[in-house]
Design an enzyme around this catalytic site. Structure first.
Site, PDB file in Angstrom:
ATOM      1  N   GLU A 101      12.992   7.127  11.292  1.00 47.30           N
ATOM      2  CA  GLU A 101      11.999   7.616  11.143  1.00 47.30           C
ATOM      3  C   GLU A 101      10.904   8.671  12.311  1.00 47.30           C
ATOM      4  O   GLU A 101      10.661   7.618  13.551  1.00 47.30           O
ATOM      5  CB  GLU A 101      10.483   6.911  10.795  1.00 47.30           C
ATOM      6  CG  GLU A 101       9.148   7.547  10.387  1.00 47.30           C
ATOM      7  CD  GLU A 101       8.667   6.646  10.492  1.00 47.30           C
ATOM      8  OE1 GLU A 101       7.138   6.645  10.105  1.00 47.30           O
ATOM      9  OE2 GLU A 101       8.908   5.498   9.675  1.00 47.30           O
ATOM     10  N   LYS A 230      11.558 -13.994   2.094  1.00 48.54           N
ATOM     11  CA  LYS A 230      11.634 -12.278   1.164  1.00 48.54           C
ATOM     12  C   LYS A 230      10.661 -12.113   0.175  1.00 48.54           C
ATOM     13  O   LYS A 230      11.186 -11.212  -0.428  1.00 48.54           O
ATOM     14  CB  LYS A 230      13.305 -12.526   0.986  1.00 48.54           C
ATOM     15  CG  LYS A 230      14.296 -12.458   2.121  1.00 48.54           C
ATOM     16  CD  LYS A 230      15.501 -12.634   1.851  1.00 48.54           C
ATOM     17  CE  LYS A 230      16.088 -12.930   3.144  1.00 48.54           C
ATOM     18  NZ  LYS A 230      17.623 -12.672   3.375  1.00 48.54           N
ATOM     19  N   ASP A 305      16.911 -10.660  10.214  1.00 48.48           N
ATOM     20  CA  ASP A 305      17.214 -10.475   8.468  1.00 48.48           C
ATOM     21  C   ASP A 305      15.924  -9.270   7.975  1.00 48.48           C
ATOM     22  O   ASP A 305      15.522  -9.717   8.632  1.00 48.48           O
ATOM     23  CB  ASP A 305      17.079 -11.688   7.702  1.00 48.48           C
ATOM     24  CG  ASP A 305      17.658 -11.985   6.245  1.00 48.48           C
ATOM     25  OD1 ASP A 305      16.954 -10.548   5.473  1.00 48.48           O
ATOM     26  OD2 ASP A 305      17.921 -12.443   5.679  1.00 48.48           O
ATOM     27  N   HIS A 400       2.871  14.971  14.710  1.00 46.21           N
ATOM     28  CA  HIS A 400       3.894  15.182  13.683  1.00 46.21           C
ATOM     29  C   HIS A 400       4.497  16.505  13.759  1.00 46.21           C
ATOM     30  O   HIS A 400       5.772  16.983  13.281  1.00 46.21           O
ATOM     31  CB  HIS A 400       3.955  14.610  11.809  1.00 46.21           C
ATOM     32  CG  HIS A 400       3.877  12.821  12.336  1.00 46.21           C
ATOM     33  ND1 HIS A 400       5.139  12.130  11.294  1.00 46.21           N
ATOM     34  CD2 HIS A 400       2.833  12.226  12.718  1.00 46.21           C
ATOM     35  CE1 HIS A 400       4.998  11.450  11.786  1.00 46.21           C
ATOM     36  NE2 HIS A 400       3.342  11.342  12.331  1.00 46.21           N
TER      37      HIS A 400
END
Length: 406
Positions: A101, A230, A305, A400
């Protein structure tokens, strides 16, 4: 030694399967990976040149992945250095972030600069503990109540069975929850410097054997989703899972004005209306701007993870004006991290942990994983500060555009 083409042919003719290639005598992990690439290249009519260009022996990843064909490179950068005033880690650190990103590193880096100018972020792990919650079936509410009481009376027996399976893990608590004929036992462990999911699972299985032997309850599943792993879950936001960590800072008004081009009152109001009220209206479990960005980038960089970013984004950002200055904090309820085992042993990820000075087991045990949690919380605070300030000064889209992002 069979060559990759011969091995690929053996799979295509049905003589063996992809995962069985390394079971063949004299076939190493790199040769097996090359054979799998040939199969995929032929099936998809492509060339896997980039995937095949990896910088460590495939055998080093056998505990991390199955049916390996290569690796994918993700750009890694650093933000900082930032001053971390933690309970387990102190001093200036460059924070490693792996991401695709654009503008994320620039934003976090700006936040790190402001944090350091204010003396650094203060970070503390409030509590830690990895959970696993099996579900048992009982006959009725009476036997459910009996099981709950049995667990409370026999915690020592459960602890002995669980801790027999590990040299490092310690059972901290077992909390029962009854729903009709289902009883959930939420086991919570101190797993030291390991993230500890596997450790908790194996230990809990041993404890469950004691429950089944000594009661009429029947184990239905080792994980009953009350862990919760998760998945977004209120229980993790309230009770925590992994590390519960908070980082805060007080930034002088002049620093906010000069470096962030806004004011403490503007940032505080924006945080209330966006992160608190807006998130509440949306029914969000996370009350923050983009904590997941930093958590994900540092998870990938340090071999965590990555699926547990779901819980790691369980964070609340606060901002208020204190004597004309800006006070900000980020509290992450369920940050599941480790500095031993799993992806932390891969070469690049090990280097990222070395960058922070926390690879491997800490002294005392658990201190390195605490230090990693403090670094991630500091990075998250820097990211929140930078993004909220950009929004408050109405220059987010301009930033940006200046960085060439679409």
């Amino acid at each position: 030694m069979p060559d990759p083409t011969t091995l690929a042919n053996s799979v295509q003719t049905g003589e063996c399967r992809l995962h069985e290639l390394t079971d063949i005598d004299d076939v190493d992990a790199d040769t097996a990976a090359a054979a799998r690439r040939l199969i995929v290249e032929e099936q998809a009519d492509i060339a896997l040149d980039a995937v095949s260009d990896y910088g460590f022996p495939a055998a080093e990843a056998t505990a991390n992945i199955e049916n390996m064909i290569g690796t994918i490179d993700i750009p890694i950068g650093v933000a900082g250095p930032v001053i971390v005033n933690g309970g387990a880690l102190t001093g200036k650190r460059y924070l490693p972030l792996a991401t695709t990103e654009g503008a994320l590193l620039a934003s976090v880096n700006r936040g790190c600069t402001v944090l350091s100018a204010a003396g650094g972020a203060v970070a503390r792990v409030m509590k830690s503990g990895m959970s696993r919650a099996p579900v048992f079936r009982v006959d009725n509410v009476v036997t459910a109540k009996a099981l709950v009481e049995w667990v409370r009376d026999n915690i020592d027996s459960l602890r002995d069975a669980a801790e027999e399976t590990t040299n490092h893990g310690e059972l901290e608590s077992v909390t029962p929850y009854a729903v009709g004929r289902s009883v959930y036992l939420r086991f919570r462990y101190d797993t030291k410097d390991a993230m500890g999911m596997n450790m908790a699972t194996i230990a809990t299985e041993a404890a469950c054997e004691v429950v089944e032997k000594e009661t009429d309850a029947e184990l239905i599943a080792l994980s009953g989703n009350l862990c919760t792993d998760k998945k977004p879950a209120a229980i993790n936001a309230v009770e925590g899972r992994g590390r519960t960590v908070t980082a805060d800072v007080t930034i002088p008004r002049e620093t906010v004005v000069d470096r962030l081009h806004t004011t403490p009152s503007a940032v505080a109001e924006l945080n209330t209306r966006k992160n608190l009220i807006g998130s509440a209206k949306a029914g969000s479990l996370g009350f923050n701007a983009h904590v997941a960005n930093v958590v994900a980038a540092m998870f990938i960089a340090t071999g965590q993870d990555e699926a547990q970013v779901v819980e790691g984004a369980n964070a609340i950002t606060t901002a208020e004006v204190r004597e004309n200055d800006l006070y900000m904090s980020v509290s992450i309820a369920s940050l599941e991290v480790g500095t031993v085992g799993g992806g932390t042993t891969l070469p690049a990820q090990a280097e990222a942990l070395d960058m922070l000075g926390i690879r491997g087991g800490g002294t005392p045990p658990g201190s390195n994983a605490d230090g990693l949690a403090e670094c991630i919380a500091t990075g998250a605070l820097a990211g929140e500060l930078s993004l909220l300030s950009a929004l408050a000064s109405r220059n987010l889209s301009t930033a940006h555009a200046d960085l060439g992002r679409e």
